[in-house]
Design an enzyme around this catalytic site. Structure first.
Site, PDB file in Angstrom:
ATOM      1  CG  ASN A 178      48.290  30.271  39.799  1.00  0.00           C
ATOM      2  OD1 ASN A 178      48.153  29.936  40.966  1.00  0.00           O
ATOM      3  ND2 ASN A 178      47.331  30.155  38.908  1.00  0.00           N
ATOM      4  CD  GLN A 191      46.020  37.812  29.759  1.00  0.00           C
ATOM      5  OE1 GLN A 191      46.422  37.601  28.631  1.00  0.00           O
ATOM      6  NE2 GLN A 191      45.700  36.826  30.585  1.00  0.00           N
ATOM      7  N   PRO A 195      40.071  41.601  32.534  1.00  0.00           N
ATOM      8  CG  PRO A 195      40.058  43.194  34.238  1.00  0.00           C
ATOM      9  CD  PRO A 195      40.028  41.711  34.003  1.00  0.00           C
ATOM     10  CE1 TYR A 246      38.233  41.936  45.859  1.00  0.00           C
ATOM     11  CE2 TYR A 246      38.654  42.892  43.695  1.00  0.00           C
ATOM     12  CZ  TYR A 246      39.044  42.667  45.006  1.00  0.00           C
ATOM     13  OH  TYR A 246      40.235  43.189  45.460  1.00  0.00           O
TER      14      TYR A 246
HETATM   15  P1  NAD Z   1      43.980  38.361  51.288  1.00  0.00           P
HETATM   16  O1  NAD Z   1      42.893  37.445  50.802  1.00  0.00           O
HETATM   17  O2  NAD Z   1      45.304  37.774  51.587  1.00  0.00           O
HETATM   18  O3  NAD Z   1      43.507  39.176  52.566  1.00  0.00           O
HETATM   19  C1  NAD Z   1      42.180  39.445  52.887  1.00  0.00           C
HETATM   20  C2  NAD Z   1      41.996  39.177  54.375  1.00  0.00           C
HETATM   21  O4  NAD Z   1      40.645  39.496  54.739  1.00  0.00           O
HETATM   22  C3  NAD Z   1      42.215  37.709  54.739  1.00  0.00           C
HETATM   23  O5  NAD Z   1      43.027  37.637  55.881  1.00  0.00           O
HETATM   24  C4  NAD Z   1      40.804  37.204  55.013  1.00  0.00           C
HETATM   25  O6  NAD Z   1      40.776  36.113  55.906  1.00  0.00           O
HETATM   26  C5  NAD Z   1      40.141  38.445  55.558  1.00  0.00           C
HETATM   27  N1  NAD Z   1      38.680  38.431  55.426  1.00  0.00           N
HETATM   28  C6  NAD Z   1      37.945  38.106  54.336  1.00  0.00           C
HETATM   29  N2  NAD Z   1      36.631  38.239  54.613  1.00  0.00           N
HETATM   30  C7  NAD Z   1      36.546  38.681  55.906  1.00  0.00           C
HETATM   31  C8  NAD Z   1      35.460  38.998  56.766  1.00  0.00           C
HETATM   32  N3  NAD Z   1      34.182  38.899  56.351  1.00  0.00           N
HETATM   33  N4  NAD Z   1      35.743  39.407  58.018  1.00  0.00           N
HETATM   34  C9  NAD Z   1      37.024  39.510  58.461  1.00  0.00           C
HETATM   35  N5  NAD Z   1      38.093  39.214  57.687  1.00  0.00           N
HETATM   36  C10 NAD Z   1      37.842  38.802  56.421  1.00  0.00           C
HETATM   37  O7  NAD Z   1      44.100  39.493  50.171  1.00  0.00           O
HETATM   38  P2  NAD Z   1      45.096  40.742  50.074  1.00  0.00           P
HETATM   39  O8  NAD Z   1      45.754  40.655  48.762  1.00  0.00           O
HETATM   40  O9  NAD Z   1      45.903  40.884  51.296  1.00  0.00           O
HETATM   41  O10 NAD Z   1      44.043  41.945  49.992  1.00  0.00           O
HETATM   42  C11 NAD Z   1      43.780  42.792  51.091  1.00  0.00           C
HETATM   43  C12 NAD Z   1      42.846  43.906  50.654  1.00  0.00           C
HETATM   44  O11 NAD Z   1      43.453  44.663  49.617  1.00  0.00           O
HETATM   45  C13 NAD Z   1      41.505  43.394  50.119  1.00  0.00           C
HETATM   46  O12 NAD Z   1      40.475  44.263  50.544  1.00  0.00           O
HETATM   47  C14 NAD Z   1      41.677  43.494  48.628  1.00  0.00           C
HETATM   48  O13 NAD Z   1      40.448  43.688  47.975  1.00  0.00           O
HETATM   49  C15 NAD Z   1      42.589  44.703  48.505  1.00  0.00           C
HETATM   50  N6  NAD Z   1      43.353  44.659  47.241  1.00  0.00           N
HETATM   51  C16 NAD Z   1      44.404  43.799  47.076  1.00  0.00           C
HETATM   52  C17 NAD Z   1      45.094  43.775  45.859  1.00  0.00           C
HETATM   53  C18 NAD Z   1      46.269  42.872  45.625  1.00  0.00           C
HETATM   54  O14 NAD Z   1      46.792  42.853  44.510  1.00  0.00           O
HETATM   55  N7  NAD Z   1      46.797  42.152  46.586  1.00  0.00           N
HETATM   56  C19 NAD Z   1      44.673  44.598  44.805  1.00  0.00           C
HETATM   57  C20 NAD Z   1      43.570  45.423  45.010  1.00  0.00           C
HETATM   58  C21 NAD Z   1      42.935  45.459  46.231  1.00  0.00           C
HETATM   59  N1  UDP Z   2      46.507  34.546  34.791  1.00  0.00           N
HETATM   60  C1  UDP Z   2      47.196  33.640  33.996  1.00  0.00           C
HETATM   61  N2  UDP Z   2      47.579  32.457  34.559  1.00  0.00           N
HETATM   62  C2  UDP Z   2      47.335  32.139  35.856  1.00  0.00           C
HETATM   63  C3  UDP Z   2      46.647  33.083  36.673  1.00  0.00           C
HETATM   64  C4  UDP Z   2      46.243  34.275  36.092  1.00  0.00           C
HETATM   65  O1  UDP Z   2      47.456  33.881  32.824  1.00  0.00           O
HETATM   66  O2  UDP Z   2      47.736  31.035  36.285  1.00  0.00           O
HETATM   67  C5  UDP Z   2      46.112  35.846  34.205  1.00  0.00           C
HETATM   68  C6  UDP Z   2      44.672  36.246  34.437  1.00  0.00           C
HETATM   69  O3  UDP Z   2      43.832  35.707  33.434  1.00  0.00           O
HETATM   70  C7  UDP Z   2      44.756  37.756  34.379  1.00  0.00           C
HETATM   71  C8  UDP Z   2      46.146  38.071  34.940  1.00  0.00           C
HETATM   72  O4  UDP Z   2      46.874  36.840  34.858  1.00  0.00           O
HETATM   73  O5  UDP Z   2      44.710  38.191  33.038  1.00  0.00           O
HETATM   74  C9  UDP Z   2      46.118  38.560  36.387  1.00  0.00           C
HETATM   75  O6  UDP Z   2      45.342  37.646  37.129  1.00  0.00           O
HETATM   76  P1  UDP Z   2      45.154  37.770  38.713  1.00  0.00           P
HETATM   77  O7  UDP Z   2      44.114  36.759  39.090  1.00  0.00           O
HETATM   78  O8  UDP Z   2      46.465  37.697  39.372  1.00  0.00           O
HETATM   79  O9  UDP Z   2      44.630  39.250  38.951  1.00  0.00           O
HETATM   80  P2  UDP Z   2      43.443  40.134  38.330  1.00  0.00           P
HETATM   81  O10 UDP Z   2      42.876  39.459  37.107  1.00  0.00           O
HETATM   82  O11 UDP Z   2      42.449  40.254  39.423  1.00  0.00           O
HETATM   83  O12 UDP Z   2      44.123  41.403  37.974  1.00  0.00           O
END
Ligand code: NAD
Ligand code: UDP
Ligand code: UDP
Length: 312
Positions: free
Chosen positions: A189, A208, A273, A144
């Protein structure tokens, strides 16, 4: 009115973005392979003449005619992106190449949904856009993190080499309605566990930190970035600077949901992280944006959503 492609448009963030764009009168093409997203997230838009849904995997070329592209396709939760890590890298890298090729052919403006994960487990706090990050290239999260880093590289090379009109936002943890109830992210969660009266799973000792942005604020920033003047490429951090430990988050969720959940401690995942907080000075000055929704208010909305989902 513009023709706008949203890849990953049936996901959590993408579906809210489609709502906003259709609501503003644009013609939206939502492309998704439904890996983590679902038709349910956009079902209410089907039948609207400003909305079209296409099943497609962005690792394959796509020939359509649009003016703007929001590239969000990529699973975002650790359990989903680690389920098929090779496909995750392909989605970020081949997906970016295809969407950039599409943008180049059409001379379309293209925005990349990048991530705070490009900073890895940071030694600089809060994180500014100029920080290069500390990312493990061979760990479980690398598919990722490095996929997203390579996508940023591609965006800036298409910008330099082909004068493409690019925009890059680095999204910090965002939450809200339509998160997948079992996608393993911390907010969903904890809420689902609290609503079911189950134990709340704290990974590690819970010290964290993360900074949580409500989805409406995030969508607002993405739209502002897309509308910003040509040549302003970013990357721009988008997130809410309010920083909380996972223990604080758990306590908030328990107090908002009520019930009798207890905290249980489980091992910290690899390369998790230790702290994360966006420096949003650039977003403030360049986009005149800052988040408005406080964590308690956003959690209330999200809890109400999951209550409905679990009752259905
Ligand atoms: P999500 O998993 O709900 O959405 C991702 C979407 O992409 C899904 O609908 C999935 O089916 C689609 N997808 C995955 N692989 C694909 C492919 N090969 N072709 C076409 N569609 C595909 O996640 P989200 O939280 O909505 O995230 C959306 C975007 O924002 C992602 O790129 C993610 O990396 C970025 N992002 C999200 C967060 C967050 O906290 N939600 C943080 C940082 C970055
Ligand atoms: N985490 C946790 N319990 C859970 C799910 C996640 O304590 O049931 C912690 C995880 O280890 C991380 C933080 O929550 O430190 C955020 O996790 P998330 O997967 O939401 O996002 P990311 O790590 O990608 O920022
Ligand atoms: N591409 C696409 N749709 C288009 C144009 C290109 O999916 O409308 C894909 C195509 O697969 C190509 C990639 O984008 O390989 C990169 O395009 P570019 O023009 O940058 O490079 P090419 O590989 O065509 O020389």
């Amino acid at each position: 009115m513009k023709r706008i492609l949203v890849t990953g448009g049936a996901g959590f963030l993408g579906s809210h973005l489609c709502d906003r764009l259709v609501g503003s009168g644009h013609d939206v093409l939502c492309v998704d392979n439904f890996f983590t997203g679902s038709k349910r997230n956009v079902a209410h838009l089907l039948g609207n003449p400003g909305f079209e849904l296409m099943r497609h995997d962005v690792t394959f070329p796509l020939y359509v005619e649009v003016d703007r592209i929001f590239n969000l396709a990529c699973p975002a939760s650790p359990i989903h992106y680690q389920h098929d890590p090779v496909q995750t890298t392909k989605t970020s890298v081949h997906g970016a190449i295809n969407m950039l090729g599409l943008a180049k052919r059409l001379d379309a403006r293209i925005l990349q949904a990048s991530t705070s994960e490009v900073y890895g487990d940071p030694e600089v706090h809060p994180q500014q856009e100029g920080y290069w990050g500390r990312v493990n290239p061979i760990g479980l999260r690398s598919c990722y993190d490095e996929g997203k880093r390579c996508a940023e590289t591609l965006f800036f090379d298409y910008f330099r080499q082909h004068a493409l009109d690019i925009k890059v936002v680095r999204i910090f943890n965002t939450y809200g309605p339509r998160m997948h109830p079992s996608d393993g992210r911390v907010v969903s969660n904890f809420i689902v566990q609290a609503l079911k009266g189950e134990d709340i799973t704290i990974y590690g000792d819970g010290s964290q930190t993360r900074s949580f942005c409500y989805v409406d604020d995030l969508v607002d920033a993405m739209v502002r970035m897309m509308d910003s003047e040509r040549g302003f490429t970013g990357p721009v951090n988008i997130g809410n600077p309010g920083e909380f430990t996972m223990l604080e988050l758990a306590e908030k969720v328990i107090s908002l949901v009520g019930g009798s959940s207890r905290l249980v401690f489980q091992p910290l995942p690899q390369d998790d992280p230790k702290q994360r907080q966006p420096d949003i000075a650039l977003a403030r000055s360049a986009l005149d944006w800052e988040p408005k929704v406080a964590l308690d208010d956003g959690l209330r909305e999200t809890i109400a959503y999951f209550r409905q989902v679990l009752a259905a």
